[in-house]
Every structure is written in structure tokens, then in C-alpha cells.
Design a protein around this motif. Structure first.
Motif, short mmCIF file in Angstrom:
data_model
loop_
_atom_site.label_atom_id
_atom_site.label_comp_id
_atom_site.label_asym_id
_atom_site.label_seq_id
_atom_site.Cartn_x
_atom_site.Cartn_y
_atom_site.Cartn_z
N ALA A 161 0.79 -1.27 0.03
CA ALA A 161 0.00 0.05 0.04
C ALA A 161 0.89 1.24 0.06
N TYR A 162 0.87 2.03 -1.00
CA TYR A 162 1.21 3.35 -1.10
C TYR A 162 0.51 4.49 -0.62
N PRO A 204 -11.74 -1.56 -7.37
CA PRO A 204 -12.46 -0.89 -6.23
C PRO A 204 -11.42 0.12 -5.19
N THR A 205 -12.26 0.32 -4.35
CA THR A 205 -11.89 1.47 -3.29
C THR A 205 -11.92 0.75 -1.87
N GLN A 218 -8.32 6.16 2.44
CA GLN A 218 -8.99 5.58 1.21
C GLN A 218 -7.96 5.26 0.43
N VAL A 219 -7.73 3.98 -0.12
CA VAL A 219 -7.06 3.55 -1.40
C VAL A 219 -7.69 2.97 -2.44
N HIS A 241 -1.03 -7.72 -4.28
CA HIS A 241 -1.65 -6.33 -4.82
C HIS A 241 -1.19 -5.28 -4.46
N THR A 242 -1.13 -4.38 -5.24
CA THR A 242 -0.69 -3.17 -4.66
C THR A 242 -1.75 -1.91 -4.65
N HIS A 243 -1.90 -0.91 -3.87
CA HIS A 243 -2.90 -0.24 -3.29
C HIS A 243 -2.47 1.39 -3.36
N MET A 244 -3.14 2.32 -3.94
CA MET A 244 -2.59 3.65 -3.86
C MET A 244 -3.43 4.41 -3.23
N ALA A 245 -2.87 5.33 -2.44
CA ALA A 245 -4.02 6.30 -1.83
C ALA A 245 -4.80 7.04 -2.87
N LEU A 246 -6.09 7.14 -2.47
CA LEU A 246 -6.94 7.64 -3.37
C LEU A 246 -6.46 9.16 -3.87
#
Length: 346
Positions: A161-162, A204-205, A218-219, A241-246
């Protein structure tokens, strides 16, 4: 060889006048290397030479002879020139002809997949060294996941998660992103069940609980970046999985978002990052967290530390290899202490 044996080596930086390339050139010089500035734009190279005093060697990416001259009598090449879909192949070929290591800072998902697919067998046969995505996206996440895995031989899932305070993209980032979107068309990629999947639904978020002081954010989940390519190159993990700050995802999606602005004498912006990695296996969870400043600037110590380890023989394999495969991941992260704050429970 010891850790200082490569000092004063000459290293070509392709795309040396770009935003990230300038950080890489400065880091090389600070560590005792002699950078050679190379790239496609002779005028920008001349301006960089005037500013830095380093030798310049113009080399269009479609001119093999010019690329050979750019790499002649150098110890290695670092490719910082995007879009990498256009530059990785020709510069890797030139490095193979010259018999020198190749490293790049490509964040483009497809370009990295291409590097593994097209060069893995050949580089292994020739005992060449090709290290793709040795940057904030690709290299750092792989090192963190590898460190978190520790003595585990497999894992069920890994999440990266970034948490970026904001994301002001460079012109190169925008161009590379446009090339990737054109190549993907209506599809996006994710890695699940041990395989790549092409999806047409929107990612998705969700809420991600980052460690303090960031806290819940929120990502965009399944914001698939180069780390998924590098991790799955060598670690048996079913879902990555990689997730990015919204907010950061919205920044890069907007054409109105400005380019990075320097706020210190090193040219860094005041952007901060927190990379939160969670690996799970058989109901047990491990975590590794890295934080620092400016995702473009921190790429320079990442790739130059990798270069130093390659040139001094501190590697575990040859061929096309991601950061976590070719280097001792915990030791590598420890060496980045001046640039990255690290915590891990592995």
C-alpha cells in the motif's frame, strides 16, 4: 570484490537530463562514480554537461551505433529514459553487446513484463545482469516483501500500500502512463491465484489502516504497479496486490496536477511517502514499512546502491533479476538508512 572496489567507475546514465535522471547523476557523483550523460536530445544533454561538467554522448534510441558509443568503456548503464516501452529493448541490447550490466527505473507494468519475457533466457545463457524496475515502484516494494517473508518458503497473499502525501507527476511519468494505457486498452491487470488476469471492471476502493502517524486512508485497491511484476518474479505468493492512496491516484489522473517543485537544495519536493507491506501465510501476518521523502529522488539511492552491489559482486544470481532475487533484501534496506526509515516485524 569489496564494497569500494567500483569507486571511480564510469557509468552511463541514459536519459540523464530527465527529472529522475538528474537525481541519479548526482547520486553517482556523490558516491565517487564518473557519470556519462546519454540520451536522445542532444541539446538537453549539452545543457546538462554545461551545468555538471560531465561528458555527454547523444544517442537516439533507434541508432545502435550511437548507443554502442554511449556505452563504450563504461562499467554499466542505468536507463532512466521513459517511456520505457521504447527504450528498454534497445538499451538492453546495447548493454549485452558491450558486456556490461543494465539497470533501469521503469515503473511501466508492460515494459517490465516485456523485459522478463524477452530477455530472461538470453541473459541467463550469457550470464549477463539485467535489473529492471530498480526504483521506488518495483524495487522498493520487492525488497520490503522479500524482507517481510523472511524464512517463509511461500505466502498466500502480499499487499503493498502506497501512502503518498500527494503525487505531482513528471512529464516522463505522464508520457509513460499514456503509453501503458494505450497498450492495455480497455483492460487492467491484476495478479491473483498465481496468474495474471485481465479485467475490464474499475478497480475497487477501500480503507487501508496505515501505521501511525498516517492512519486510515482511502486507497484504490488493485492499482497494479511494477512491484507486482518484481515480487512474482521470484516469490511463490498466490495473490499480490498494490494499493494507492486515493488522493494520490486522483492527482496523477488529473491533467491539472502540476509537476514536482523543488523545496530543498537537493532538488527534492516536500512529498512524503509511506509504503506499507503486509504478507500473510497460513493465518500468520508479517509487516514491513518504509517511509521517506520524494518518490523520484529516493529512486536515485535505490538504483545506485543496486549498481554498487552489482559492480562489487554482492549479488546472488545473474540474468534478468528483480531486486529481491538478486540482492540480500534486509541488508540492502539497511544500507538505505539515510534515505528511508524502515520498520519490520519479520
Amino acid at each position: 570484490m569489496n564494497g569500494t572496489a567500483a569507486t571511480h567507475s564510469t557509468v552511463t546514465v541514459y536519459g540523464a537530463y530527465g527529472h529522475t535522471g538528474r537525481f541519479v547523476v548526482a547520486e553517482l557523483a556523490a558516491r565517487g562514480y564518473r557519470p556519462v550523460l546519454a540520451g536522445r536530445d542532444a541539446a538537453r544533454l549539452a545543457a546538462s554537461t554545461e551545468a555538471t561538467g560531465h561528458e555527454a554522448r547523444p544517442a537516439p534510441v533507434d541508432d545502435p551505433a550511437a548507443l554502442d558509443r554511449a556505452l563504450a568503456a563504461t562499467a554499466a548503464v542505468i536507463n532512466c529514459a521513459g517511456p520505457f516501452a521504447a527504450t528498454t529493448g534497445p538499451v538492453i541490447e546495447a548493454a549485452l553487446r558491450a558486456g556490461i550490466p543494465y539497470l533501469d527505473v521503469a515503473a511501466e507494468l508492460e515494459a517490465n513484463l516485456d523485459t522478463f519475457a524477452h530477455y530472461a533466457d538470453r541473459a541467463r545463457r550469457e550470464k549477463a545482469i539485467v535489473v529492471p524496475a530498480m526504483a521506488f515502484f518495483g524495487g522498493l516494494g520487492d525488497l520490503l516483501v522479500t524482507t517481510a517473508m523472511g524464512d517463509w518458503t511461500h505466502a498466500d497473499e502480499a499487499h503493498i500500500a502506497y501512502g503518498l502525501s500527494y503525487w505531482h507527476p513528471t512529464a516522463g511519468t505522464r508520457l509513460s502512463g499514456a503509453v501503458s494505457r494505450e497498450r492495455r486498452g480497455a483492460h487492467r491487470l491484476r495478479y491473483s491465484g498465481g496468474a495474471w488476469q485481465r479485467r475490464t471492471d474499475a478497480p475497487p476502493t477501500a480503507e487501508w489502516l496505515f501505521p501511525a502517524p498516517m492512519g486510515p486512508r482511502q486507497v484504490v485497491t488493485e492499482f497494479t504497479m511494477a512491484d507486482v511484476v518484481t515480487v512474482t518474479d521470484h516469490l511463490p505468493i498466490s495473490d499480490v496486490h498494490t494499493h494507492m492512496a486515493l488522493d494520490a491516484a486522483r492527482d496523477i489522473a488529473s491533467s491539472a496536477t502540476p509537476a514536482p517543485t523543488a523545496t530543498d537544495e537537493l532538488g527534492r519536493s516536500d512529498q512524503t511517502f509511506l509504503v506499507d507491506v503486509i504478507v500473510r501465510a497460513d493465518g500468520v501476518e508479517r509487516r514491513a514499512v518504509a517511509s521517506g521523502r520524494d518518490i523520484y529522488a529516493v529512486t536515485a539511492p535505490l538504483v545506485v546502491e543496486a549498481l554498487d552491489r552489482v559492480l562489487t559482486g554482492r549479488i546472488r544470481t545473474t540474468g534478468v533479476a528483480s531486486a529481491g532475487r538478486i540482492f540480500d533484501a534486509p541488508d540492502f534496506l539497511t544500507a538505505l538508512a539515510p534515505h528511508i526509515e524502515l520498520t519490520t516485524d519479520a
